[in-house]
Scaffold this motif. Structure first.
Motif, PDB file in Angstrom:
ATOM      1  N   THR A 154     -52.371  28.271  42.919  1.00 46.14           N
ATOM      2  CA  THR A 154     -51.286  29.358  43.174  1.00 46.14           C
ATOM      3  C   THR A 154     -51.104  29.554  41.933  1.00 46.14           C
ATOM      4  O   THR A 154     -51.151  30.725  41.293  1.00 46.14           O
ATOM      5  N   ASP A 213     -50.848  32.281  50.265  1.00 47.80           N
ATOM      6  CA  ASP A 213     -51.443  30.708  50.076  1.00 47.80           C
ATOM      7  C   ASP A 213     -51.116  30.091  50.610  1.00 47.80           C
ATOM      8  O   ASP A 213     -50.081  30.084  51.669  1.00 47.80           O
ATOM      9  N   ASP A 214     -52.351  28.849  51.113  1.00 52.64           N
ATOM     10  CA  ASP A 214     -52.195  28.131  51.627  1.00 52.64           C
ATOM     11  C   ASP A 214     -52.055  28.323  53.202  1.00 52.64           C
ATOM     12  O   ASP A 214     -51.736  28.133  53.770  1.00 52.64           O
TER      13      ASP A 214
END
Ligand code: ADP
Ligand code: MG
Length: 415
Positions: A154, A213-214
């Motif tokens: 991140t 993200d993720d």
């Protein structure tokens, strides 16, 4: 008013100290560093050169008393606005445009290339990120960064966005977690908040840089994946940059449409590995430096040797040490570090041993512990043994050859 405040600042702080009967340590730690920097209406901005934990603490514990003291000493009824240095930098007029964008883009101001420590574990990911930041949508598209939790994915992603926004404040940069994306989609489907799916699509197809993200959290959500697929295709076709992170390699994300995973792999895929000892030491020293503390090598090594899993854990440990040293007004030594990290270290000491794993697994499958290192290989023994070897790899620091040795001299390729 600012002048008057500045002239009387010492007096004001002394007033708080006396009223609250503060010890010198507390006074020097929390109050002395504070400086009034501006007054607008009745709002006084105070610069607090501390980390965010310190800020929160000052806010909760001292703010109100400082306000009272200001009123007592110079008769000015005001409200305090506490800022840490980064936030203050953010207020500088020149950077205003960028910062407005940063807020819109959901970026953490601390996650920049400047604060990212580069080492052998993340060299590739860092270089690729910088390249994308310098030439968005021109070289690696999408950029796919994968690695375990707390390793800086991140952070790197936000660094790219900051860099792009600095060069081009008008760029439309959007950082979203998969959760946000999914929730927005659900809202749109339900037409909640009057957002239609058309507007949802519009939003995700008119961005210059999309950071997602993720992505492993898209697993099993086929409608979300489908929507994302179309956004992805549209953005790539329009030569817009996409950056994705995940905890595993694209093809290994379970419950993900092949169509998507093969697209993910079409740009550049880079890994971030767990940091090695030297890197962990470097990170600790740099992070302490950012707080204005010079951490000695022996303390940094001590912490790095004991905490091995990820950078987030290192940061947590460092915060504890700094807070402990501040509270007690003591220098940071190994002794102090041991005290500050007592809880963390005891967890480490209770670390799971190989014997422990072998016994637990053997008990569970009702086989003999000796079968863990015997040469016999019927399936009812081989399988538990494999599980135990796997757990050993996951839960201990043993290498493959070491594990082979501990399980009856098996070859590391078997392990
Ligand atoms: P991830 O997204 O991989 O789970 P994060 O990017 O949230 O990890 O990182 C966790 C914490 O560790 C953050 O506070 C981040 O700033 C810090 N961190 C991770 N890697 C580095 C690095 N190489 N240099 C400096 N800080 C780092
Ligand atoms: Mg993350």
């Amino acid at each position: 008013m600012l002048e008057q405040l500045k002239e009387n600042w010492e007096k004001i702080l002394d007033n708080v100290k006396e009223d609250q009967d503060l010890s010198d340590v507390s006074f020097n730690t929390w109050l002395v560093p504070l400086k009034p920097v501006s007054v607008e209406g009745n709002v006084v901005t105070i610069l607090c050169p501390v980390n965010s934990i310190g800020l929160e603490y000052i806010d909760k514990k001292y703010k109100i008393f400082i306000q009272v003291a200001i009123e007592e000493v110079i008769g000015f009824k005001c409200e305090l606005h506490l800022v840490i240095p980064e936030e203050k930098a953010k207020k500088a007029p020149k950077k205003k445009v960028v910062d407005a964008d940063i807020i819109k883009a959901n970026l953490n101001p601390r996650y920049t290339f400047d604060t990212f420590v580069v080492g052998s574990n993340n060299k590739m990911a860092h270089a690729a990120s910088l390249a994308v930041a310098e030439s968005p949508a021109e070289i690696y598209n999408p950029l796919f960064i994968y690695g375990g939790v707390g390793l800086g994915k991140t952070h790197l992603m936000h660094s790219i966005a900051h860099f792009i926004l600095k060069n081009n404040p008008d760029a439309k940069v959007l950082y979203v977690t998969c959760e946000t994306f999914t929730n927005e989609l659900i809202d749109a489907i339900r037409n909640k908040n009057n957002i239609t799916t058309t507007e949802f699509r519009e939003k995700y197809r008119t961005i210059d840089v999309l950071l997602i993200d993720d992505i492993q959290f898209f697993s099993g959500k086929s409608r979300t994946q489908e929507e994302f697929f179309y956004a992805f295709e549209a953005l790539i076709a329009a030569r817009k940059q996409i950056i994705i992170t995940s905890d595993t390699y694209p093809k290994e994300i379970s419950g993900m449409d092949d169509r998507l995973t093969s697209r993910f792999d079409s740009g550049l895929t880079v890994a971030i590995e767990p940091p090695e000892l030297e890197m962990r030491v470097a990170i600790l020293i740099k992070k302490a430096g950012q707080e204005g503390i010079q951490l000695s090598d022996d303390v940094a090594f001590f912490v790095a040797k004991h905490l091995r899993s990820n950078v987030r854990e290192l940061e947590g440990a460092l915060r504890k040490i700094l807070a402990f040293s501040r509270f007690h007004g003591r220098d940071i030594t190994i002794e102090l570090t041991k005290e500050a990290l007592k809880d963390l270290l005891s967890v480490q000491n209770r670390q799971i041993s190989v014997e422990n794993i072998q016994k637990t697994v053997a008990d569970f499958f009702r086989i003999k512990v000796a079968d863990m290192y015997s040469k016999r290989r019927p399936a009812n023994i081989a399988r538990p043994r494999q599980i135990a070897m796997y757990l050993t790899k996951e839960l201990t620091q043993k290498s493959l050859p070491e594990i082979g040795e501990l399980f009856g001299g098996r070859d590391h390729t078997t392990v």
